[in-house]
Design a protein around this motif. Structure first.
Motif, PDB file in Angstrom:
ATOM      1  N   ASP A  34       0.728  -1.048  -0.025  1.00 56.77           N
ATOM      2  CA  ASP A  34       0.031  -0.094   0.053  1.00 56.77           C
ATOM      3  C   ASP A  34       0.789   1.144   0.016  1.00 56.77           C
ATOM      4  O   ASP A  34       1.816   1.315   0.636  1.00 56.77           O
ATOM      5  CB  ASP A  34      -1.144   0.203   1.206  1.00 56.77           C
ATOM      6  N   THR A  42      -9.803   3.938   2.921  1.00 63.62           N
ATOM      7  CA  THR A  42     -10.800   4.826   2.978  1.00 63.62           C
ATOM      8  C   THR A  42     -11.561   4.717   4.320  1.00 63.62           C
ATOM      9  O   THR A  42     -11.706   5.786   4.956  1.00 63.62           O
ATOM     10  CB  THR A  42     -12.092   5.081   1.828  1.00 63.62           C
ATOM     11  N   THR A  50     -19.241   5.039   9.784  1.00 64.07           N
ATOM     12  CA  THR A  50     -20.212   4.009   9.595  1.00 64.07           C
ATOM     13  C   THR A  50     -19.767   3.260   8.649  1.00 64.07           C
ATOM     14  O   THR A  50     -19.628   3.612   7.290  1.00 64.07           O
ATOM     15  CB  THR A  50     -21.483   4.949   9.346  1.00 64.07           C
ATOM     16  N   CYS A  52     -21.271   0.535   6.295  1.00 63.58           N
ATOM     17  CA  CYS A  52     -22.492   0.077   5.640  1.00 63.58           C
ATOM     18  C   CYS A  52     -22.266  -1.097   4.993  1.00 63.58           C
ATOM     19  O   CYS A  52     -21.361  -1.414   4.395  1.00 63.58           O
ATOM     20  CB  CYS A  52     -22.650   1.152   4.747  1.00 63.58           C
ATOM     21  N   LEU A 117       2.565   0.587  -6.432  1.00 61.25           N
ATOM     22  CA  LEU A 117       2.715  -0.329  -7.432  1.00 61.25           C
ATOM     23  C   LEU A 117       3.524   0.397  -8.508  1.00 61.25           C
ATOM     24  O   LEU A 117       3.077   1.400  -8.976  1.00 61.25           O
ATOM     25  CB  LEU A 117       1.171  -0.700  -7.701  1.00 61.25           C
ATOM     26  N   LYS A 213     -20.327  15.075   6.071  1.00 60.00           N
ATOM     27  CA  LYS A 213     -19.997  14.620   4.826  1.00 60.00           C
ATOM     28  C   LYS A 213     -20.368  15.915   3.847  1.00 60.00           C
ATOM     29  O   LYS A 213     -21.599  16.269   3.906  1.00 60.00           O
ATOM     30  CB  LYS A 213     -20.511  13.416   4.068  1.00 60.00           C
ATOM     31  N   LYS A 323     -13.843  -1.824  -4.430  1.00 60.61           N
ATOM     32  CA  LYS A 323     -14.427  -0.842  -5.695  1.00 60.61           C
ATOM     33  C   LYS A 323     -13.945  -0.993  -6.955  1.00 60.61           C
ATOM     34  O   LYS A 323     -14.409  -0.680  -7.949  1.00 60.61           O
ATOM     35  CB  LYS A 323     -13.806   0.668  -5.334  1.00 60.61           C
ATOM     36  N   ARG A 336     -19.834  -0.533  -3.582  1.00 60.04           N
ATOM     37  CA  ARG A 336     -18.666  -0.031  -3.052  1.00 60.04           C
ATOM     38  C   ARG A 336     -18.847   0.289  -1.427  1.00 60.04           C
ATOM     39  O   ARG A 336     -17.870   0.628  -0.744  1.00 60.04           O
ATOM     40  CB  ARG A 336     -18.397   1.454  -3.709  1.00 60.04           C
TER      41      ARG A 336
END
Ligand code: FAD
Length: 357
Positions: A34, A42, A50, A52, A117, A213, A323, A336
């Motif tokens: 990474d 994220t 939260t 989801c 990468l 947000k 994603k 996602r």
């Protein structure tokens, strides 16, 4: 001599955490790479609070296995219901710590942080090495199909028009409950008068705190907070937890696989003979003016994601999770969410390990 790994996982967000842990637990020698300094992606670094997509309409886990294990490990409270949808509130630092703990328990896993990468070598439609490591199979969990982009194979994309970026930030010392749309509308009125796009409020586990947000520019957040302090009862002493505000990207690139999941598959709750994951989250579109369009599945329903969406069409040993799965812009607007990313991460690990045999 180059070090050799059975599986290389690119990216350590929700999908990469699941893919790396589940691959390494089978005993496969696994590399996790990474560009960030640690695991989380994220879910761990953007300020989100939260999780989801873990539950069905009844509040039961949609995917047992790693999503349930991760959900239980990260959980510090019961899931909460927003309308029809159950979400799990979490602390980002716990999200990162749980991932680290899973990794330290995996002896056959090597993590390489702060590493982008780089050079990928493909021979006979197979990736044979990346970043100077020999690899047996690759799982792209980069959120942006970095492997496909570097190898020039086909991708699909979502864009800012329907998956607008947003600044996620936490406000503390908020002495006001925002439980309904009507509550939120009252808070947002002075912001709207000043020309700000609407904020979206989410649960935060810290006392007297709220997560917001915001789809406007990050440099306007301090002014927005000042407006809340001077105009909205209960926000007089609020302050942001973050010192700097940065944008998180919803849009991304998906790698074309053996099947492309579509919007009608999602809304039609489609089932597949080679299903490897379930999702019941609605299709969420976010525009730059802060408006959302949410399209739900029929009540009580879920759709399935077939293994073919996790296998790249053009490279034999490339798998996708999170994603980057093979899905059109509408389908990924549902798939996602992090609960689903954990499920496709686990499934991609199983498929990649199986492909070695
Ligand atoms: C503003 C916003 C709000 C959201 N709200 C919610 C919410 O409330 N709940 C929810 O469940 N979901 C939410 N989502 C969606 C969800 O957070 C993401 O879709 C999900 O976290 C994606 O997980 P992932 O593992 O696929 O990718 P990511 O979490 O994006 O992880 C990708 C990882 O790959 C690494 N990487 C990328 N490129 C390279 C490279 N070239 N080399 C090495 N490493 C690389 C990155 O550093 C990162 O760590 C939101 C998203 C956004 C942007």
């Amino acid at each position: 001599m180059k070090e050799k790994f059975d599986i290389a996982v690119i990216g350590s967000g929700a999908a990469g955490i699941a893919a790396a842990a589940c691959a390494a637990r089978t005993g496969a020698k696994t590399l996790l790479l990474d560009k960030n300094p640690g695991a989380g992606g994220t879910g761990g670094f953007s300020g989100l609070t939260t999780l989801c997509g873990l539950y069905d309409d009844a509040g039961n886990f949609l995917n047992t296995g790693f999503p349930e294990e991760f959900g239980e490990a990260v959980s510090e409270s019961s899931p909460i219901k927003n309308g029809r949808l159950w979400v799990l509130p979490y602390r980002p630092e716990k999200f990162r710590a749980v991932a680290e703990k899973f990794f330290t328990d995996c002896q056959s896993l090597k993590t390489v942080w702060n590493a982008s990468l780089e050079n990928i070598v493909v021979e006979n439609k197979k990736i044979i090495s990346l970043n100077d490591f020999d690899v047996g199979a690759v799982i792209d969990c980069s959120g942006a199909s970095e492997v496909a982009q570097k190898t020039g194979i086909a991708t699909l994309a979502t864009d800012e028009a329907t998956q607008a970026s947003a600044v996620v930030f936490q406000l503390r010392n908020v002495k006001r409950e925002i439980r309904s749309t009507a509550d939120a509308a009252q808070v947002l009125m002075p912001l709207a008068r000043a020309g700000f796009p609407p904020l979206h409020f989410h649960t935060n586990l810290e006392p007297d705190s709220i997560t917001a947000k915001f789809s406007g520019p990050p440099e306007t957040v301090p002014k927005l907070i000042e407006l809340l302090r001077t105009n909205v009862r209960g926000f007089e002493n609020c302050s942001a937890v973050q010192k700097e505000f940065s944008v998180s990207r919803r849009s991304g690139k998906m790698t074309v696989g053996e099947y492309v999941l579509t919007g009608p598959d999602v809304l039609g709750a489609k089932k597949f003979p080679d299903a490897v994951a379930r999702c019941a989250w609605p299709m969420e579109q976010w525009s730059a003016d802060g408006k959302t369009k949410v399209r739900f599945l029929p009540p009580g329903e879920f759709y399935e994601i077939p293994a073919r969406c996790l296998r790249a069409a053009e490279i034999k040993n490339l798998f996708m999770a999170g994603k980057t799965i093979s899905a059109d812009a509408d389908a990924v607007a549902s798939a996602r969410v992090m609960g689903c990313c954990l499920a496709t991460g686990e499934a991609a690990a199983k498929l990649a390990v199986k492909s070695l045999k």
